[in-house]
Design an enzyme around this catalytic site. Structure first.
Site, PDB file in Angstrom:
ATOM      1  N   HIS A 339       0.928  -1.231   0.035  1.00  0.00           N
ATOM      2  CA  HIS A 339       0.007  -0.066   0.135  1.00  0.00           C
ATOM      3  C   HIS A 339       0.889   1.087  -0.177  1.00  0.00           C
ATOM      4  CE1 HIS A 339      -3.557   2.203   0.229  1.00  0.00           C
ATOM      5  NE2 HIS A 339      -4.423   1.465   0.926  1.00  0.00           N
ATOM      6  N   ARG A 340       2.004   1.264   0.223  1.00  0.00           N
ATOM      7  CA  ARG A 340       2.905   2.341   0.193  1.00  0.00           C
ATOM      8  C   ARG A 340       3.080   2.720  -1.494  1.00  0.00           C
ATOM      9  NH1 ARG A 340       8.056  -0.500   3.225  1.00  0.00           N
ATOM     10  NH2 ARG A 340       7.479  -1.909   1.819  1.00  0.00           N
TER      11      ARG A 340
END
Length: 537
Positions: A339-340
């Site tokens: 999700h980064r």
């Protein structure tokens, strides 16, 4: 750069994907009294704990390095040349490192608390986890440092089933081999990255330890393979299909089967485990419907494939009722991503694209059929339009099935496999296409009255089409629509429709003997009458 740092760089360049946690931490540096060391959040480039390339940080196969290294220490000649070269200058992790002749031990940071079960005082002592299992524990704990999210999508599997059946029937009749559901789904997942390239983004550290983003031009697809050991335990290996997004379906299929065969035969090579960016796992083979796998460090995403089955609420229903209602099997796909660097909308768009491809959008199945050399057009997606409560609708479809069967008897030779050089693309004659008659893939499992294959009987439309195509559309085209005598036409139908294609072994030997005799006679004529015009056998 110290000797140990130089070793890290050269080894990670050689086989970056399998080092992962097996790489050595950088040497600690001693600073003169009175000087201020660099801030911890901005380490020098040469002293970073890990290489910034995503593949060098993969933990998926790190246990394999340790296991192979133990075998190398016992008997180097037992390993392949690739492993021997890899371990020639390999050194395992050490507790401390040396700088300017003195040993410096890095300051230990407090270890995070681990989730462990309480051991009763009067209970048995816990059994220590060793070897590969211990490495898996370490990898799973390391993966907790990767912030992930998961997208889930259910996809209809009806068209996937139908086109896979067409492919495998053709392969069975010709060169052999088999295409699995996983082959087609994995290829659709690879193709979908073209539309959503963010799915191959990986997180990395930029200069001064700042967060960074890598956008590779191509990516490797890792395949999570479950291996059962001799003692009954199970091991996970993740070989990689290199540059998967540059391959045609046939090339992808060959690469897929090649790595799986090497794993099964235990012909392992370091290069097999490097370069993975996206991993595919298929717990659906053991009946799992929905899985959220762990994402290892250095990976962009891991894709899960669930079991292909009817929805749970319909699994007790009669298959004939399900066919009548137009209820088909579904497959659950999951995308667990970093999700980064990948956002939820991008993952959702990606699964939506996979959904579209598995329904045949943008010529997905046309590309698959063309790559494998199939001389037919694939089945097309179409929604069901049957009114199950209308007798008129059912009678109308019964009439259309009879018309379709007659068209195959009259014009089936027009789509026969008579072009071995594949000089022309396959083209479906309109009157031989079920959709031309108002039929769809949802009618394939429904029963209709027919005289195809002999006496009047009830058969599913899929079976009716199978008999007709085997009779009139294979490597021999049969045309007898011009015959006027009904008895002659009936006799031809009896000889070609529903005939058993299996040839007994004794008949196969007789055919081989006749072919050998014909070839010998052909060679005799060519030797005896050199240069003479004649017809070949």
């Amino acid at each position: 750069m110290t000797t140990s740092d130089r070793w890290d760089v050269t080894q990670s360049a050689r086989v970056p994907g399998i080092l992962g946690a097996a790489r050595r931490a950088p040497a600690a540096t001693a600073y003169p009294v009175g000087t201020v060391p660099p801030a911890q959040d901005s380490p020098p480039m040469a002293n970073r704990p890990q290489d910034s390339s995503p593949s060098s940080r993969s933990e998926l196969n790190a246990w394999l390095v340790e296991e192979m290294y133990e075998q190398y220490r016992e008997d180097p000649d037992a390993l392949s040349k690739g492993w021997q070269e890899f371990f020639a200058d390999y050194r395992p992790d050490e507790a401390g490192s040396t700088t300017n002749g003195s040993t410096v031990t890095p300051e230990a940071s407090p270890a995070p608390r681990k989730a462990v079960a309480a051991v009763p005082e009067d209970g048995p002592d816990p059994e220590r986890i060793r070897g590969v299992a211990a490495r898996i524990v370490e990898n799973m704990e390391t993966s907790l440092g990767v912030p992930t999210a998961t997208s889930v999508r259910d996809v209809p599997a009806k068209l996937l089933e139908v086109n896979r059946r067409i492919i495998n029937n053709y392969l069975r009749r010709t060169r052999g081999g088999k295409v699995s559901f996983t082959h087609l789904i994995a290829y659709a997942m690879v193709k979908a990255v073209e539309t959503v390239p963010a799915m191959k983004n990986t997180f990395a550290e930029a200069e001064e330890g700042k967060p960074g983003l890598l956008r590779p031009e191509s990516f490797g697809l890792g395949l999570a393979v479950d291996i059962e050991n001799d003692d009954g335990s199970r091991t996970l290996m993740v070989p990689v299909i290199k540059d998967a997004d540059t391959l045609s379906f046939e090339g992808f299929l060959r690469a897929y089967e090649d790595v799986i065969r090497k794993i099964r035969l235990k012909k392992l090579d370091p290069a097999m485990f490097s370069g993975g960016t996206i991993t595919l796992t298929n717990p659906g083979t053991i009946g799992t419907v929905h899985s959220v796998p762990r994402l290892m460090s250095g990976q962009a995403a891991i894709l899960g494939v669930g079991a292909i089955n009817y929805p749970a609420e319909y699994q007790a229903a009669d298959t004939r009722t399900l066919a009548k209602l137009g209820v088909g099997k579904v497959i659950t796909l999951t995308s667990t991503y970093d999700h980064r660097v990948i956002q939820g909308a991008e993952s959702g768009m990606y699964l939506s694209r996979v959904h579209e491809l598995l329904l045949g959008k943008d010529g997905f199945y046309d590309e698959v059929f063309s790559s494998l050399g199939l001389p037919y057009e694939p089945a097309r997606w179409r929604t069901d339009s049957t009114d199950v409560d209308s007798q008129t609708d059912l009678l109308s479809k019964q009439m259309k099935v009879g018309q379709l069967a007659n068209m195959y008897r009259v014009r089936g030779h027009l789509i026969a496999d008579l072009d071995p050089l594949r000089q022309r693309p396959p083209e479906m004659h309109p009157e031989l296409d079920p959709t031309y008659h108002g039929l769809s893939i949802w009618d394939l499992d429904r029963d209709f009255l027919t005289d195809v294959g002999g006496s009047t009987q009830k058969m599913a439309l899929g079976d009716i089409l199978g008999v007709l195509r085997d009779a009139y559309c294979r490597t021999i085209g049969i045309e007898y629509g011009h015959v006027l005598d009904p008895e002659e036409k009936a006799w031809i139908r009896e000889q070609v429709e529903g005939v058993d294609e299996d040839v007994p072994p004794e008949d196969q030997l007789w055919i081989l003997e006749r072919l050998n005799a014909a070839e010998a006679f052909e060679s005799f004529l060519h030797t005896k009458y050199v240069g003479q015009k004649r017809f070949g056998l």
